[in-house]
Design an enzyme around this catalytic site. Structure first.
Site, PDB file in Angstrom:
ATOM      1  N   GLN A 275       0.835  -1.193   0.000  1.00 37.43           N
ATOM      2  CA  GLN A 275       0.000   0.000   0.000  1.00 37.43           C
ATOM      3  C   GLN A 275       0.869   1.241   0.000  1.00 37.43           C
ATOM      4  OE1 GLN A 275      -2.100  -0.394   3.754  1.00 37.43           O
ATOM      5  NE2 GLN A 275      -0.209  -0.911   4.791  1.00 37.43           N
ATOM      6  N   HIS A 307      -7.351   3.912  20.198  1.00 34.09           N
ATOM      7  CA  HIS A 307      -6.627   2.706  20.621  1.00 34.09           C
ATOM      8  C   HIS A 307      -6.910   2.350  22.078  1.00 34.09           C
ATOM      9  CE1 HIS A 307      -4.355   3.650  16.917  1.00 34.09           C
ATOM     10  NE2 HIS A 307      -4.278   2.340  16.847  1.00 34.09           N
ATOM     11  N   ASP A 329       1.235  -0.220  12.769  1.00 32.58           N
ATOM     12  CA  ASP A 329       1.726   1.076  13.231  1.00 32.58           C
ATOM     13  C   ASP A 329       2.254   1.020  14.656  1.00 32.58           C
ATOM     14  OD1 ASP A 329      -0.658   1.004  14.799  1.00 32.58           O
ATOM     15  OD2 ASP A 329      -1.745   2.009  13.199  1.00 32.58           O
ATOM     16  N   GLU A 349       1.104  -8.699  10.862  1.00 28.17           N
ATOM     17  CA  GLU A 349       0.891  -7.555   9.966  1.00 28.17           C
ATOM     18  C   GLU A 349       1.273  -7.944   8.548  1.00 28.17           C
ATOM     19  OE1 GLU A 349       0.242  -4.371   7.893  1.00 28.17           O
ATOM     20  OE2 GLU A 349      -0.337  -4.368  10.019  1.00 28.17           O
ATOM     21  N   ASP A 383      -0.559 -12.524   6.023  1.00 34.46           N
ATOM     22  CA  ASP A 383      -1.978 -12.203   5.955  1.00 34.46           C
ATOM     23  C   ASP A 383      -2.662 -12.792   7.190  1.00 34.46           C
ATOM     24  OD1 ASP A 383      -4.549 -11.474   4.460  1.00 34.46           O
ATOM     25  OD2 ASP A 383      -4.787 -13.629   4.786  1.00 34.46           O
ATOM     26  N   ALA A 384      -3.510 -12.016   7.832  1.00 33.75           N
ATOM     27  CA  ALA A 384      -4.106 -12.449   9.098  1.00 33.75           C
ATOM     28  C   ALA A 384      -4.931 -13.715   8.934  1.00 33.75           C
ATOM     29  CB  ALA A 384      -4.970 -11.322   9.673  1.00 33.75           C
ATOM     30  N   ASP A 402      -7.147  -5.210  14.848  1.00 35.27           N
ATOM     31  CA  ASP A 402      -6.913  -3.810  14.479  1.00 35.27           C
ATOM     32  C   ASP A 402      -6.718  -3.763  12.966  1.00 35.27           C
ATOM     33  OD1 ASP A 402      -6.424  -1.124  14.584  1.00 35.27           O
ATOM     34  OD2 ASP A 402      -4.349  -1.319  15.277  1.00 35.27           O
TER      35      ASP A 402
END
Length: 544
Positions: A275, A307, A329, A349, A383-384, A402
């Site tokens: 991205q 958060h 992040d 992530e 990938d989750a 998240d």
């Protein structure tokens, strides 16, 4: 790409008066025409993919934008093929003109779309739909020009050596489809990561005009009048000059457009393998804004409130082992590490580039409290959904999702029944799962779809929300809500396996204080009115 065309009807006048006078042998000339078909097909597919990518990035909803672009282009290709029948008697000159126009329109399309989006999309009114209208216009124009290539190329290859229609079509299609394959692979693996969308489109236009001009002026120059040769040569040089000038100014243009979209505090803008990541502010006391593919992911004043609301209620029970899905992040990990008793935090992530920025960038690393430097934190790039399929449990006391907003087409699998079933498998018996389910006020149907999906997967849920600051206009596009204004609330779902919903408790000291009685009453009232007709999501959300 090109499409099949029927041979000329019986009795139609021939479009050639004799074999072309070529500077090379007919076999070599025929091979050069097929090479040009290959190059033009590759360029045409790059234009298509570039429009789809830019539309998804600027406007959102990749499935819708891809459908619009491809359907309009295929329709226009048919119209272009019909229109090109009038040029078949001047095939060489017509093909040269079509390639010059296609190179100019296709090469400059990305820059024009970005300019309209950056400087006019925020005006409101009729200008709000400017990027969508321009997208359709470019799709139509490029499709018309690509469609016009086919009968002209067929005419040129027959001018070299007359051949039965079936054999000529087979040769033409073979070169076309192989070129489309090369263009389709070159866009995501070469042009986009190494050149970016703007420069990649301009380079494609340059290749397009050079290939078309070389074929016409080099191979079929004897079929052209002196005036036609000079006109095509000057036109090609003008197109090359425009594309070269645009490429030279692409860096400055992109910075100016990015400032118009995200504000003047932009410090970092990188295209990772996954991205585009943009960081604005975060130093010298300025609030940090994090944009992922144009969507505001972390917004300055509200980052801590979001958060805290995501993590706090989930950690009021056992929380020695915590799994964070997404969260590259590091801000969710920061909130987890603030609690005593945390022994291990696993972060899954997809984007390693974002994790690298969270470690190295001074603004983002300060915002996440250097969470990734903590020895209790382990980061896995995956990938989750795929990672959960391979995981064996039960392992974790808390799972924190998240993840991107549920309104984004690409993230629907992360809000599916299968995803929550796999998450339940890695939870301890008394474990808890927390999910950000989008703004309740702006998109209640999406929120309650996620709630129903969790229940279908065997969870009992406690819905809650937290209000954000009334920030008014938020810099940067936020297409997930269909508006450029930041959502005024975030909706969350705290879930636990079994029939009893987990108690909703908020740790003391949080900046966003939640009142359980108000939340429960509000949730029940909203569910009675909103959940009617909502079904669980398996792998694709219902449209909302």
């Amino acid at each position: 790409m090109i499409e099949p065309h029927a041979p000329a009807p019986p009795g139609a006048p021939p479009s050639w008066t004799g074999p072309a006078r070529l500077p090379v042998r007919p076999g070599t000339g025929r091979f050069l025409v097929l090479v040009c078909v290959f190059v033009c097909a590759a360029c045409g597919l790059v234009y298509e993919l570039e429009l789809v990518a830019f539309a998804s990035y600027l406007i959102g909803d990749s499935v819708t934008q891809a459908s619009v672009v491809l359907s309009v282009m295929v329709f226009a290709m048919g119209i272009g093929s019909l229109a090109a029948k009038r040029l078949r008697w001047h095939a060489a000159a017509g093909f040269g003109a079509v390639e010059s126009a296609l190179a100019l329109v296709g090469g400059c399309s990305a820059m024009a779309l970005y300019a309209v989006f950056a400087w006019t999309a925020g005006w409101g009114g009729m200008w709000a739909d400017g990027p969508r209208c321009l997208l359709v216009a470019f799709s139509l124009a490029i499709g018309l020009l690509i469609g016009a290539e086919v009968p002209l190329l067929m005419e040129l290859i027959q001018r070299i050596r007359r051949q039965d229609a079936g054999g000529a079509v087979a040769d033409l299609f073979a070169a076309d489809y192989v070129g489309a394959l090369v263009g389709g692979l070159a866009f995501p693996f070469l042009l986009l990561p190494f050149l970016g969308q703007l420069t990649g489109a301009l380079l494609t236009g340059t290749v397009n005009v050079v290939a078309g001009g070389a074929l016409v002026l080099g191979l079929f120059r004897r079929d052209l009048t002196r005036r036609a040769r000079w006109t095509l040569l000057l036109t090609g040089l003008v197109v090359l000059g425009v594309l070269a000038s645009a490429a030279a100014l692409a860096g400055d243009f992109e910075r100016a457009a990015r400032h118009a979209v995200y504000g003047t505090d932009v410090r970092v803008a990188v295209q990772t393998d996954v991205q585009e990541v943009v960081l604005a502010g975060g130093t010298h006391g300025r609030p940090l804004d994090l944009f992922l593919d144009g969507r505001l992911r972390v917004g300055g004043r509200d980052a801590r409130r979001y958060h805290e609301a995501l993590v706090g209620p989930a950690l009021t029970g056992p929380h020695a082992r915590v799994l964070i899905l997404g969260g590259g992040d590091g801000l969710a990990a920061r909130e987890v590490l603030r609690r005593r008793g945390v022994r291990r935090v696993d972060v899954v992530e997809l984007d390693p580039g974002l994790v690298d920025l969270a470690r190295r960038d001074r603004g983002l690393s300060a915002a996440n409290g250097h969470a990734f430097a903590d020895r209790r934190v382990r980061v896995t790039t995956a990938d989750a959904l795929g990672w959960l399929r391979q995981a064996r449990g039960p392992t974790y006391d808390v799972v924190i999702a998240d993840l991107p907003d549920p309104g984004i087409t690409a993230s629907t699998k992360l809000y599916s029944q299968e995803f929550y079933g796999l998450a339940r498998r890695v939870l301890a018996r008394d474990g808890r799962l927390v999910v950000h389910a989008g703004p309740v006020t702006a998109r209640p149907r999406a929120f309650w779809t996620v709630a129903v999906t969790l229940r279908t997967a065997g969870f009992a849920v406690s819905p809650y929300r937290v209000l954000g600051h009334d920030t008014g206009f938020a810099p940067g596009p936020d297409r997930s809500t269909g508006t450029s204004r930041a959502p005024h609330d975030w909706g969350f779902l705290l879930a636990a396996p079994g029939p009893a919903p987990p108690p909703l408790r908020v740790p003391a000291g949080h900046s966003a204080t939640l009142t359980q009685s108000d939340l429960t009453a509000d949730a029940r009232a909203a569910e009675r009115t909103r959940v009617r007709g909502v079904r669980a999501s398996t792998l694709v959300h219902p449209r909302y």
